[in-house]
Design a protein around this motif. Structure first.
Motif, PDB file in Angstrom:
ATOM      1  N   ASP A  55       1.879  -3.736 -32.867  1.00  0.00           N
ATOM      2  CA  ASP A  55       0.971  -2.846 -32.142  1.00  0.00           C
ATOM      3  C   ASP A  55       1.557  -1.444 -32.012  1.00  0.00           C
ATOM      4  N   GLN A  56       0.770  -0.461 -32.430  1.00  0.00           N
ATOM      5  CA  GLN A  56       1.168   0.935 -32.289  1.00  0.00           C
ATOM      6  C   GLN A  56       0.648   1.546 -30.992  1.00  0.00           C
ATOM      7  N   ALA A  57      -0.326   0.895 -30.397  1.00  0.00           N
ATOM      8  CA  ALA A  57      -0.875   1.351 -29.115  1.00  0.00           C
ATOM      9  C   ALA A  57      -1.501   0.153 -28.413  1.00  0.00           C
ATOM     10  N   PHE A  58      -1.711   0.309 -27.121  1.00  0.00           N
ATOM     11  CA  PHE A  58      -2.251  -0.770 -26.302  1.00  0.00           C
ATOM     12  C   PHE A  58      -3.395  -0.240 -25.447  1.00  0.00           C
ATOM     13  N   ILE A  59      -4.360  -1.120 -25.174  1.00  0.00           N
ATOM     14  CA  ILE A  59      -5.449  -0.803 -24.251  1.00  0.00           C
ATOM     15  C   ILE A  59      -5.121  -1.456 -22.911  1.00  0.00           C
ATOM     16  N   VAL A  60      -4.995  -0.646 -21.890  1.00  0.00           N
ATOM     17  CA  VAL A  60      -4.653  -1.135 -20.555  1.00  0.00           C
ATOM     18  C   VAL A  60      -5.873  -0.974 -19.652  1.00  0.00           C
ATOM     19  N   ARG A 116       0.825  -1.205   0.000  1.00  0.00           N
ATOM     20  CA  ARG A 116       0.000   0.000   0.000  1.00  0.00           C
ATOM     21  C   ARG A 116       0.865   1.262   0.000  1.00  0.00           C
ATOM     22  N   THR A 117       1.970   1.221   0.716  1.00  0.00           N
ATOM     23  CA  THR A 117       2.913   2.340   0.754  1.00  0.00           C
ATOM     24  C   THR A 117       4.331   1.788   0.682  1.00  0.00           C
ATOM     25  N   GLY A 118       5.287   2.684   0.484  1.00  0.00           N
ATOM     26  CA  GLY A 118       6.679   2.265   0.469  1.00  0.00           C
ATOM     27  C   GLY A 118       7.219   2.065  -0.933  1.00  0.00           C
ATOM     28  N   SER A 119       8.400   1.462  -1.009  1.00  0.00           N
ATOM     29  CA  SER A 119       9.104   1.340  -2.288  1.00  0.00           C
ATOM     30  C   SER A 119       8.382   0.439  -3.280  1.00  0.00           C
ATOM     31  N   THR A 120       7.623  -0.535  -2.794  1.00  0.00           N
ATOM     32  CA  THR A 120       6.923  -1.442  -3.712  1.00  0.00           C
ATOM     33  C   THR A 120       5.479  -1.012  -3.968  1.00  0.00           C
ATOM     34  N   ALA A 121       5.159   0.237  -3.634  1.00  0.00           N
ATOM     35  CA  ALA A 121       3.846   0.769  -4.000  1.00  0.00           C
ATOM     36  C   ALA A 121       3.798   1.110  -5.483  1.00  0.00           C
ATOM     37  N   SER A 122       4.967   1.128  -6.128  1.00  0.00           N
ATOM     38  CA  SER A 122       5.068   1.395  -7.560  1.00  0.00           C
ATOM     39  C   SER A 122       5.918   0.304  -8.197  1.00  0.00           C
ATOM     40  N   GLN A 123       5.418  -0.283  -9.295  1.00  0.00           N
ATOM     41  CA  GLN A 123       6.114  -1.378  -9.954  1.00  0.00           C
ATOM     42  C   GLN A 123       6.145  -1.144 -11.461  1.00  0.00           C
ATOM     43  N   SER A 124       7.169  -1.715 -12.103  1.00  0.00           N
ATOM     44  CA  SER A 124       7.360  -1.535 -13.541  1.00  0.00           C
ATOM     45  C   SER A 124       7.000  -2.814 -14.295  1.00  0.00           C
ATOM     46  N   LEU A 125       6.401  -2.639 -15.465  1.00  0.00           N
ATOM     47  CA  LEU A 125       6.009  -3.768 -16.310  1.00  0.00           C
ATOM     48  C   LEU A 125       6.369  -3.447 -17.759  1.00  0.00           C
ATOM     49  N   THR A 126       7.053  -4.385 -18.427  1.00  0.00           N
ATOM     50  CA  THR A 126       7.404  -4.223 -19.836  1.00  0.00           C
ATOM     51  C   THR A 126       6.808  -5.365 -20.644  1.00  0.00           C
ATOM     52  N   LEU A 127       6.107  -5.014 -21.720  1.00  0.00           N
ATOM     53  CA  LEU A 127       5.534  -6.001 -22.633  1.00  0.00           C
ATOM     54  C   LEU A 127       6.302  -5.948 -23.944  1.00  0.00           C
ATOM     55  N   SER A 128       6.699  -7.110 -24.444  1.00  0.00           N
ATOM     56  CA  SER A 128       7.438  -7.193 -25.703  1.00  0.00           C
ATOM     57  C   SER A 128       6.765  -8.209 -26.616  1.00  0.00           C
ATOM     58  N   GLN A 129       6.479  -7.798 -27.847  1.00  0.00           N
ATOM     59  CA  GLN A 129       5.886  -8.719 -28.811  1.00  0.00           C
ATOM     60  C   GLN A 129       6.907  -9.749 -29.270  1.00  0.00           C
ATOM     61  N   ASN A 130       6.470 -11.001 -29.405  1.00  0.00           N
ATOM     62  CA  ASN A 130       7.338 -12.051 -29.917  1.00  0.00           C
ATOM     63  C   ASN A 130       6.514 -13.002 -30.764  1.00  0.00           C
ATOM     64  N   LEU A 147       5.298   0.210 -18.677  1.00  0.00           N
ATOM     65  CA  LEU A 147       4.318   0.854 -17.812  1.00  0.00           C
ATOM     66  C   LEU A 147       4.851   0.923 -16.389  1.00  0.00           C
ATOM     67  N   THR A 148       4.480   1.976 -15.694  1.00  0.00           N
ATOM     68  CA  THR A 148       4.705   2.050 -14.254  1.00  0.00           C
ATOM     69  C   THR A 148       3.338   2.105 -13.591  1.00  0.00           C
TER      70      THR A 148
END
Length: 235
Positions: free
Chosen positions: A138-143, A111-125, A188-189
């Motif tokens: 993909d030129q854009a994504f729906i999140v 809920r708080t602290g350093s892990t309140a924010s996380q990074s995610l990377t999607l790569s097409q394969n 994404l963050t």
């Protein structure tokens, strides 16, 4: 929209507005306009083709498949959209690899602290191919994510819509970088919103009210590939 068979030789098209569509119509400011449509095959079980072959399997699908009625909840309509592609020799569709703060297909937040924010990377394969068809890059994504608990970080990342279930939808442009085979990437963050103890008491897991489990969904606009990721938010 759904095709309803009333046990006759007629095909009846049943078209309804989704809940979000009704919200737009209710603005009554002239901005509501239907400009395109999509088709899907959520009802079709393609195992029938493998079991009976293309000719017999196709006939069984056409005659025996029950057709869904039109959905007013946009989160349930068209889970599997159809694509129109010009390449007649295309045999493989791309997939997506998830990296970043992901462990065993799950992201964990505090809920708080350093892990309140996380990074995610999607790569097409795409498996056993040297390149991804340009039409499927993909030129854009729906999140889509649960806005009661999470949001995308960044001043430019305002939800394009928030439905009645508090699911926020963002349309996010791909990164400028690409993969080695020309696939798109998206970084994404995701961060937690302000979550009170009462929210944990109400939405927390049945066996552990100190954590909330949900999902984040990302869909490639050109490829139609849908990736769902489990998330857990802890106190």
């Amino acid at each position: 929209m759904g095709f309803l068979d009333n046990s006759t030789n007629n095909i009846i098209v049943d078209a309804v507005l989704t809940d979000y569509g009704r919200q737009l119509l209710a603005r009554n400011d002239g901005s509501f306009s239907i400009v395109k449509f999509a088709l899907g095959d959520d009802e079709v079980d393609y195992v029938t083709i493998k079991k009976f072959g293309r000719t017999v399997g196709k006939e069984k699908i056409e005659k025996n498949t029950p057709v869904f009625e039109a959905q007013t909840n946009q989160n349930f309509g068209l889970k599997n959209k159809l694509l129109s592609l010009s390449n007649p020799t295309l045999v493989k569709l791309p997939g997506v690899t998830l990296t970043g703060d992901v462990t065993s297909g799950k992201m964990s937040f505090k809920r708080t602290g350093s892990t309140a924010s996380q990074s995610l990377t999607l790569s097409q394969n795409v498996t056993d191919e040297n390149t991804i068809d340009p039409e499927l890059r993909d030129q854009a994504f729906i999140v889509k994510l649960p806005y009661r608990f999470l949001e995308l970080d960044g001043s430019d990342n305002t939800p394009d819509s928030i439905d009645s279930d508090d699911i926020a939808t963002y349309i996010v442009t791909r990164d400028s970088t690409t993969t080695s085979i020309g696939g798109s990437q998206l970084t994404l963050t995701i961060k937690t919103r302000s979550i009170s103890d009462s929210v944990f008491d109400y939405y927390g897991d049945a066996d552990n009210k100190s954590q909330i489990s949900s999902t984040v969904q990302v869909t490639g606009i050109q490829s139609g590939v849908v990736s769902e990721l489990s998330i857990v938010v802890e106190k």
